[in-house]
Design an enzyme around this catalytic site. Structure first.
Site, short mmCIF file in Angstrom:
data_model
loop_
_atom_site.label_atom_id
_atom_site.label_comp_id
_atom_site.label_asym_id
_atom_site.label_seq_id
_atom_site.Cartn_x
_atom_site.Cartn_y
_atom_site.Cartn_z
N ASN A 1 0.87 -1.17 0.00
CA ASN A 1 0.00 0.00 0.00
C ASN A 1 0.91 1.22 0.00
OD1 ASN A 1 -1.76 2.07 0.56
ND2 ASN A 1 -2.24 1.37 2.64
N LYS B 1 0.05 4.25 -0.07
CA LYS B 1 -0.54 5.44 0.57
C LYS B 1 -0.36 6.64 -0.36
CE LYS B 1 0.03 3.12 4.93
NZ LYS B 1 0.18 3.18 6.38
N HIS C 1 -9.18 1.18 5.14
CA HIS C 1 -7.90 1.27 5.84
C HIS C 1 -8.09 2.15 7.07
CE1 HIS C 1 -3.78 2.42 6.73
NE2 HIS C 1 -3.44 1.32 6.11
N GLU D 1 -6.50 4.55 8.17
CA GLU D 1 -6.34 5.99 7.91
C GLU D 1 -7.63 6.56 7.32
OE1 GLU D 1 -2.70 5.46 5.73
OE2 GLU D 1 -1.75 4.84 7.61
N GLU E 1 -4.82 -5.08 10.67
CA GLU E 1 -3.80 -4.06 10.85
C GLU E 1 -4.02 -3.34 12.18
OE1 GLU E 1 -2.10 -2.88 6.64
OE2 GLU E 1 -3.44 -1.37 7.44
N GLY F 1 3.17 2.22 10.68
CA GLY F 1 4.10 3.32 10.50
C GLY F 1 4.87 3.69 11.76
N SER G 1 4.06 -2.27 10.07
CA SER G 1 5.52 -2.33 10.18
C SER G 1 6.11 -3.66 9.74
CB SER G 1 5.96 -1.96 11.60
OG SER G 1 5.56 -0.64 11.93
P1 13P Z 1 3.49 0.29 7.53
O1 13P Z 1 3.96 -0.98 6.88
O2 13P Z 1 4.18 1.51 7.00
O3 13P Z 1 3.45 0.19 9.01
O4 13P Z 1 1.95 0.47 7.06
C1 13P Z 1 1.06 -0.57 7.19
C2 13P Z 1 -0.18 -0.24 6.47
O5 13P Z 1 -0.94 0.61 6.89
C3 13P Z 1 -0.45 -0.95 5.20
O6 13P Z 1 -1.75 -0.70 4.76
#
Ligand code: 13P
Length: 244
Positions: free
Chosen positions: A4, A6, A90, A92, A162, A168, A208
């Protein structure tokens, strides 16, 4: 193994990524490989990966085929440009755009109507984990967003666990924490859709994931794949995750 991106990369950067990434994963035959770039890069990503073992997904979609819905993109449009997957809800998007379980149902149905594989994200926030609510939160997300699907719809849907506190932050869930959540989710699938559906369900872990922790996570029986953020932006690093 899904990446992803983002809100990262331009079309030119998308081109450079795939030029480097494609040969690094050309021999990978044991998994489906997916990259989800931002909307403006989807066309370039589909073109770059034509005839390869890499599928392309969007990070969101709107239900409905077309209409007066400023700023939104439909499953019909994603299908038309060659996308095969779409991430839904997601954390976010839940946090910044208020996406909720009724949206998940509408979006999964829209994705499937246009031939896209939905990757539905669920996960608890730190305060929810610390107050012992992890299973209640995951259960409510399952009951509201996934349980209303028909067995046929559910069979085509991928779940991504997740934990929000691991996204992150560099704080990966330990393989044990992730395994417990995955086992709980698979149990919910079994309760609602039966043992066969539970065995066939694909549940990805996200938060992560890096080349140095992917093998331990993937060694857990109920972890079927990964949804990778930061580590999917660099072709060598994501290839190392895919080829772990
Ligand atoms: P990270 O791998 O940067 O922690 O992000 C995970 C994520 O949100 C994937 O959709």
């Amino acid at each position: 193994m899904a990446g992803n991106w983002k809100m990262y990369k331009t079309p030119a950067e998308t081109h450079s990524f795939f030029e480097a990434f494609k040969p690094l994963v050309a021999a990978a035959v044991n998994c489906d490989i997916v990259l989800c770039p931002p909307f403006p890069n989807l066309h370039a990503a589909v073109k770059e990966t034509e005839g390869s073992n890499i599928g392309i997904g969007a990070q969101n979609l709107y239900w409905g085929k077309e209409g007066a819905v400023t700023g939104e993109v439909s499953g019909h449009m994603l299908q038309a440009i060659g996308c095969q997957y779409v991430i839904i809800a997601h954390s976010e998007r839940r946090q910044y755009f208020g996406e909720n379980e009724p949206d998940v149902v509408r979006k999964v149905e829209a994705a499937l109507q246009y031939g896209l594989t939905p990757i539905v994200c669920v996960g608890e926030r730190l305060e929810e984990r610390e107050s012992g609510q992890t299973e209640a939160v995951l259960g409510a997300m399952f009951d509201g967003g996934l349980a209303p699907l028909t067995p046929e719809q559910f069979a085509k849907t991928v779940i991504a666990y997740e934990p929000v506190w691991a996204i992150g932050t560099g704080k990966t869930a330990t393989p044990q924490i992730a395994a417990d959540a995955h086992r709980f989710l698979r149990g919910k699938v079994a309760e609602k859709f039966g043992a066969e559906a539970a065995a066939a369900a694909r549940i990805l872990y996200g938060g992560s994931v890096k080349p140095d922790n992917v093998a331990h996570l993937m060694a857990q029986e109920d972890i079927d794949g990964a949804l990778v953020g930061g580590a999917s932006l660099d072709p060598k690093v994501f290839a190392a995750v895919v080829n772990y």
